[in-house]
Design a protein around this motif. Structure first.
Motif, short mmCIF file in Angstrom:
data_model
loop_
_atom_site.label_atom_id
_atom_site.label_comp_id
_atom_site.label_asym_id
_atom_site.label_seq_id
_atom_site.Cartn_x
_atom_site.Cartn_y
_atom_site.Cartn_z
N PHE A 102 16.93 8.78 -3.92
CA PHE A 102 15.60 9.27 -3.55
C PHE A 102 14.57 8.15 -3.64
CE2 PHE A 102 11.50 11.20 -4.02
CZ PHE A 102 11.55 12.38 -3.30
N ALA A 103 14.61 7.40 -4.75
CA ALA A 103 13.65 6.32 -4.94
C ALA A 103 13.76 5.26 -3.85
CB ALA A 103 13.86 5.69 -6.32
N GLN A 104 14.98 4.96 -3.44
CA GLN A 104 15.21 3.97 -2.40
C GLN A 104 14.55 4.38 -1.08
OE1 GLN A 104 17.42 0.98 -2.81
NE2 GLN A 104 16.22 0.44 -1.01
N TYR A 110 5.05 10.34 -3.39
CA TYR A 110 3.61 10.50 -3.23
C TYR A 110 3.14 10.17 -1.81
CZ TYR A 110 3.28 10.83 -8.30
OH TYR A 110 3.41 11.22 -9.60
N SER A 111 3.70 9.16 -1.21
CA SER A 111 3.23 8.74 0.11
C SER A 111 4.07 9.29 1.23
CB SER A 111 3.24 7.21 0.20
OG SER A 111 4.56 6.70 0.03
N SER A 112 5.16 9.99 0.93
CA SER A 112 6.09 10.42 1.98
C SER A 112 5.49 11.43 2.94
CB SER A 112 7.35 11.03 1.33
OG SER A 112 7.97 10.10 0.50
N GLY A 113 4.58 12.27 2.43
CA GLY A 113 4.04 13.31 3.30
C GLY A 113 3.01 12.83 4.28
N SER A 114 2.53 11.60 4.13
CA SER A 114 1.45 11.13 4.99
C SER A 114 1.94 10.45 6.25
CB SER A 114 0.54 10.17 4.22
OG SER A 114 1.27 9.02 3.83
N GLU A 115 3.23 10.07 6.25
CA GLU A 115 3.75 9.39 7.42
C GLU A 115 5.11 9.93 7.79
OE1 GLU A 115 3.88 5.27 6.64
OE2 GLU A 115 1.72 5.00 6.67
N SER A 116 5.41 9.95 9.08
CA SER A 116 6.71 10.38 9.54
C SER A 116 7.65 9.20 9.52
CB SER A 116 6.59 10.94 10.97
OG SER A 116 6.15 9.92 11.84
N GLU A 117 8.91 9.45 9.91
CA GLU A 117 9.90 8.38 9.88
C GLU A 117 9.52 7.21 10.77
OE1 GLU A 117 12.61 8.09 8.03
OE2 GLU A 117 12.15 9.94 6.97
N VAL A 256 -8.70 6.14 4.40
CA VAL A 256 -8.60 5.27 3.24
C VAL A 256 -8.36 3.84 3.70
CG1 VAL A 256 -7.69 7.12 1.79
CG2 VAL A 256 -6.12 5.61 3.01
N ASP A 257 -8.47 2.91 2.78
CA ASP A 257 -8.20 1.50 3.05
C ASP A 257 -6.71 1.35 3.37
OD1 ASP A 257 -7.51 -1.24 2.78
OD2 ASP A 257 -9.21 -1.59 1.45
N THR A 258 -6.39 1.11 4.62
CA THR A 258 -4.98 1.08 5.03
C THR A 258 -4.20 -0.07 4.40
OG1 THR A 258 -5.62 -0.16 7.03
CG2 THR A 258 -5.42 2.24 7.22
N THR A 259 -4.88 -1.20 4.17
CA THR A 259 -4.21 -2.32 3.52
C THR A 259 -3.85 -1.97 2.08
OG1 THR A 259 -5.39 -3.94 4.89
CG2 THR A 259 -4.40 -4.73 2.83
N LEU A 264 0.02 -0.16 -2.02
CA LEU A 264 0.36 0.82 -3.04
C LEU A 264 1.71 1.47 -2.75
CD1 LEU A 264 -0.22 2.41 -5.55
CD2 LEU A 264 -1.71 3.93 -4.22
N ARG A 265 1.98 1.72 -1.48
CA ARG A 265 3.27 2.30 -1.12
C ARG A 265 4.40 1.35 -1.51
NH1 ARG A 265 6.38 5.79 1.43
NH2 ARG A 265 8.09 5.06 2.72
N GLU A 266 4.21 0.07 -1.26
CA GLU A 266 5.23 -0.92 -1.62
C GLU A 266 5.43 -0.94 -3.15
OE1 GLU A 266 6.04 -5.76 -1.21
OE2 GLU A 266 4.49 -4.77 0.00
N LYS A 267 4.31 -0.85 -3.89
CA LYS A 267 4.40 -0.82 -5.35
C LYS A 267 5.10 0.45 -5.81
CE LYS A 267 1.48 -1.01 -9.49
NZ LYS A 267 0.09 -1.09 -9.99
N GLU A 268 4.81 1.56 -5.16
CA GLU A 268 5.45 2.83 -5.51
C GLU A 268 6.97 2.74 -5.35
OE1 GLU A 268 5.91 7.42 -3.81
OE2 GLU A 268 4.44 6.07 -2.91
N MET A 269 7.40 2.19 -4.23
CA MET A 269 8.83 2.11 -3.94
C MET A 269 9.55 1.24 -4.97
SD MET A 269 9.14 4.03 -1.26
CE MET A 269 10.73 3.63 -0.53
N SER A 270 8.99 0.09 -5.28
CA SER A 270 9.64 -0.83 -6.22
C SER A 270 9.65 -0.26 -7.64
CB SER A 270 8.96 -2.20 -6.19
OG SER A 270 7.60 -2.11 -6.57
#
Length: 321
Positions: A102-104, A110-117, A256-259, A264-270
Motif C-alpha cells: 500500500f505504501a509503495q 492522504y493524497s490519493s483521492g486528489s489525483e487519478s492514475e 494550493v501551492d502545487t509545488t 509533500l506527496r513525495e515526502k509522504e510516499m518515502s
C-alpha cells in the motif's frame, strides 16, 4: 480549502472504527486472512456492525446532496449537487492500508483521492465558480448556510462533538439521510460504553510491549533517514503537513501551492514506505494485534451485560425491518 464535503457516511465510518482498533498493519502478509484483523470485541459486536454491510452509501450520498441543494435554495443560494459516482475509491481494496504494498502505491493515502492514475483531478467542486464570483460577505453567508455558523475557532486539542442542528444544510441533509443508519452510535444509552471502548483501544498504544517496539522502530527509521520517536508520529507528521497545506489554500479558488503539494506527496510516499518496512522488521503490528485482542477479550468479559444490551437493541431493530 480543497476537501470533499463532510458526510454522515464519514461519521458512520468513524463510529465503526471504535470496533477496529484503528490500527494500520505493517506486516506484508497481514490482511490476507480476514480473521487476523478481527478481535474478540469486533466478533462479538457483529450483530450491530453488520447492519452497515447492506447500506448503499452512494445512493444515500446522492439523496443527501439533493437535500442540500433544496435547503440552499430555500436559503437563497444556488447549489449544484456533487456527483459522487464520479468520485471512486482511489485505493485498491485488496491492498491493506499500512502494508509495504500500500505504501509503495499510495503512501498513507492522504493524497490519493486528489489525483487519478493519469494525474488528472478526479474531484471537482461544481460550485467553485459560483462561489468564486461572490463578494466576501456573500461567500461568508453561503458557507454559513451550507455548513452552519461557527461561533468561535476550535482549539487543536479540543474535543468536538458534531451537532447536525448547528451544521447548516449539510447537517440537515446528513440527519435526514444517515440518521437512522447512525442510530446505534448516537443512542445516549450507549455513549458511556462507546467511551469505554475508545479508552480501551487507547491502552493498546501505551502498552509496555509496544513502547519497547517503538524504540526499535525509531532506530530503524533513523537508519532510513527519518527522526520519529513513536510509530504514530510518522503518519501524524504527514497529516499535519497536509492540513497546513490546505489551510494555506487560496480562500477564493481553493487551490494550493502545487509545488509544495508535489513535494509533500513525495515526502509522504518515502515516509510511509520506510514506516511500513520498519514496522515489518520489528513485527510491530503482530504484537499490536496480540495486545489489542487480549484487551478486547478482557473488555468483553467485563462489559458483557452492556454489550448484550446494545446488541439486543440494534440487532433486534435490524431483524424487525
Amino acid at each position: 480549502m480543497r476537501s470533499v464535503p463532510f458526510t454522515a457516511a464519514a461519521a458512520a465510518g468513524c463510529a465503526l472504527l471504535l470496533l477496529s482498533g484503528c490500527g494500520s498493519s505493517g506486516d506484508s502478509d497481514a490482511g490476507k486472512d480476514s480473521k487476523a484483523s478481527e478481535g474478540p470485541l469486533q466478533e462479538y459486536m457483529k450483530p450491530v456492525t453488520s447492519a452497515y454491510d447492506d447500506i448503499d452509501y452512494e445512493k444515500l450520498q446522492v439523496e443527501q446532496e439533493n437535500i442540500v441543494a433544496s435547503c440552499m435554495q430555500e436559503a437563497g443560494f444556488e447549489y449544484t449537487p456533487q456527483e459522487y459516482s464520479s468520485v471512486s475509491n482511489p485505493w485498491d481494496e485488496d491492498i491493506e492500508w499500512g502494508t509495504e504494498e500500500f505504501a509503495q502505491k499510495y503512501g498513507y493515502g492522504y493524497s490519493s483521492g486528489s489525483e487519478s492514475e493519469d494525474g488528472e483531478e478526479e474531484w471537482v467542486d461544481p460550485n467553485a465558480d459560483y462561489v468564486a464570483a461572490m463578494s466576501e460577505s456573500e461567500r461568508a453567508a453561503y458557507e454559513a448556510a451550507l455548513w452552519g455558523q461557527q461561533d468561535e475557532p476550535l482549539e487543536d486539542d479540543a474535543e468536538y462533538e458534531w451537532d447536525w442542528t448547528k451544521a447548516g444544510c449539510y447537517g440537515k441533509a446528513s440527519n435526514e439521510t444517515y440518521g437512522e443508519a447512525n442510530s446505534a452510535y448516537e443512542d445516549p444509552a450507549f455513549t458511556d460504553l462507546q467511551d469505554e471502548i475508545t479508552r480501551m483501544y487507547e491502552k493498546v498504544q501505551s502498552d509496555p510491549k509496544l513502547t519497547a517496539l517503538d524504540a526499535k522502530w525509531s532506530e530503524c527509521m533513523n537508519e532510513a533517514g527519518f527522526d520519529f520517536a513513536k510509530v504514530n508520529d510518522a503518519a501524524e507528521s504527514i497529516s499535519e503537513a497536509y492540513n497546513a497545506l490546505w489551510e494555506a489554500a487560496d480562500p477564493t479558488t481553493g487551490s494550493v501551492d502545487t509545488t509544495a503539494e508535489a513535494e509533500l506527496r513525495e515526502k509522504e510516499m518515502s515516509t510511509a514506505l520506510a514506516d511500513a518496512k520498519c514496522q515489518t522488521k520489528v513485527e510491530y503490528q503482530k504484537t499490536a494485534r496480540e495486545v489489542q485482542f487480549a484487551l478486547e477479550q478482557e473488555f468483553v468479559d467485563t462489559h458483557k451485560a452492556e454489550l448484550d444490551a446494545w446488541i439486543e437493541q440494534y440487532a433486534t431493530d435490524k431483524a424487525a425491518k
